[in-house]
Design a protein around this motif. Structure first.
Motif, PDB file in Angstrom:
ATOM      1  N   TYR A   8       1.008  -0.851  -0.332  1.00 39.81           N
ATOM      2  CA  TYR A   8      -0.009   0.070   0.526  1.00 39.81           C
ATOM      3  C   TYR A   8       0.539   1.244   0.120  1.00 39.81           C
ATOM      4  O   TYR A   8       1.934   1.077   1.320  1.00 39.81           O
ATOM      5  CB  TYR A   8      -0.869   0.065   1.317  1.00 39.81           C
ATOM      6  CG  TYR A   8      -2.102  -1.461   1.240  1.00 39.81           C
ATOM      7  CD1 TYR A   8      -2.357  -1.471   0.775  1.00 39.81           C
ATOM      8  CD2 TYR A   8      -1.495  -2.258   2.189  1.00 39.81           C
ATOM      9  CE1 TYR A   8      -3.246  -2.203   1.045  1.00 39.81           C
ATOM     10  CE2 TYR A   8      -2.286  -3.144   2.277  1.00 39.81           C
ATOM     11  CZ  TYR A   8      -3.384  -3.268   1.735  1.00 39.81           C
ATOM     12  OH  TYR A   8      -4.182  -4.942   1.443  1.00 39.81           O
ATOM     13  N   CYS A  31      -2.621   0.557  -4.555  1.00 40.06           N
ATOM     14  CA  CYS A  31      -2.054  -0.978  -4.386  1.00 40.06           C
ATOM     15  C   CYS A  31      -1.219  -1.637  -5.110  1.00 40.06           C
ATOM     16  O   CYS A  31      -2.579  -2.185  -6.293  1.00 40.06           O
ATOM     17  CB  CYS A  31      -3.831  -1.700  -3.413  1.00 40.06           C
ATOM     18  SG  CYS A  31      -4.676  -0.231  -2.789  1.00 40.06           S
ATOM     19  N   VAL A  59      -9.254  -5.757  -5.724  1.00 41.49           N
ATOM     20  CA  VAL A  59      -9.870  -4.292  -4.987  1.00 41.49           C
ATOM     21  C   VAL A  59     -10.403  -3.861  -5.435  1.00 41.49           C
ATOM     22  O   VAL A  59     -10.128  -2.994  -7.090  1.00 41.49           O
ATOM     23  CB  VAL A  59      -7.582  -3.618  -5.440  1.00 41.49           C
ATOM     24  CG1 VAL A  59      -7.813  -2.587  -4.671  1.00 41.49           C
ATOM     25  CG2 VAL A  59      -6.721  -4.135  -5.199  1.00 41.49           C
ATOM     26  N   ARG A  76     -11.277   0.740  -2.871  1.00 38.75           N
ATOM     27  CA  ARG A  76     -10.274   1.867  -1.848  1.00 38.75           C
ATOM     28  C   ARG A  76     -11.404   2.681  -1.541  1.00 38.75           C
ATOM     29  O   ARG A  76     -11.768   3.526  -2.091  1.00 38.75           O
ATOM     30  CB  ARG A  76      -9.403   1.601  -2.811  1.00 38.75           C
ATOM     31  CG  ARG A  76      -9.138   2.633  -3.469  1.00 38.75           C
ATOM     32  CD  ARG A  76      -7.821   2.322  -4.723  1.00 38.75           C
ATOM     33  NE  ARG A  76      -8.085   3.234  -5.615  1.00 38.75           N
ATOM     34  CZ  ARG A  76      -7.075   3.729  -6.187  1.00 38.75           C
ATOM     35  NH1 ARG A  76      -5.860   4.014  -5.561  1.00 38.75           N
ATOM     36  NH2 ARG A  76      -7.814   4.400  -6.993  1.00 38.75           N
TER      37      ARG A  76
END
Length: 104
Positions: free
Chosen positions: A29, A79, A92, A95
């Motif tokens: 991250y 990410c 993902v 977020r």
């Protein structure tokens, strides 16, 4: 007295993994301010095959940006899959990044 600004950044990402076998996987991250890296978190997890579905993780990493430059700053959460292990697919799904400014 000199005024100082601090920005509290709370980040979250929904990470989902599909794999045929149990194995570790990792996600980096990166938090950027105006395109410059200010924090890296390396989150390595052990994936255990479930009876059905996929493993979903919701890591949350708070950081404090001390004394950023005056004016408008842009923050990004990026990410990156760093260790795939036996993961077939890593998603993902969402977020978020919340910034709270404090004047000290």
């Amino acid at each position: 007295m000199l005024d100082r600004t601090q920005v509290s950044l709370d980040s979250m990402a929904q990470i989902a993994v599909d794999a045929a076998t149990s194995s570790p996987f990792g996600v980096l991250y990166n938090i950027l301010r105006n395109g410059d890296l200010i924090a890296t978190i390396n989150d390595e997890m052990d994936y255990v095959v479930a009876n059905e579905g996929r493993h979903t993780n919701f890591p949350n990493f708070p950081i404090l940006d001390n004394n950023p430059s005056a004016g408008i700053n842009t923050y990004d959460l990026v990410c990156i899959l760093s260790l795939s292990g036996g993961a077939n697919v890593t998603y993902v799904a969402s977020r978020s990044l919340k910034a709270t400014v404090f004047e000290c």
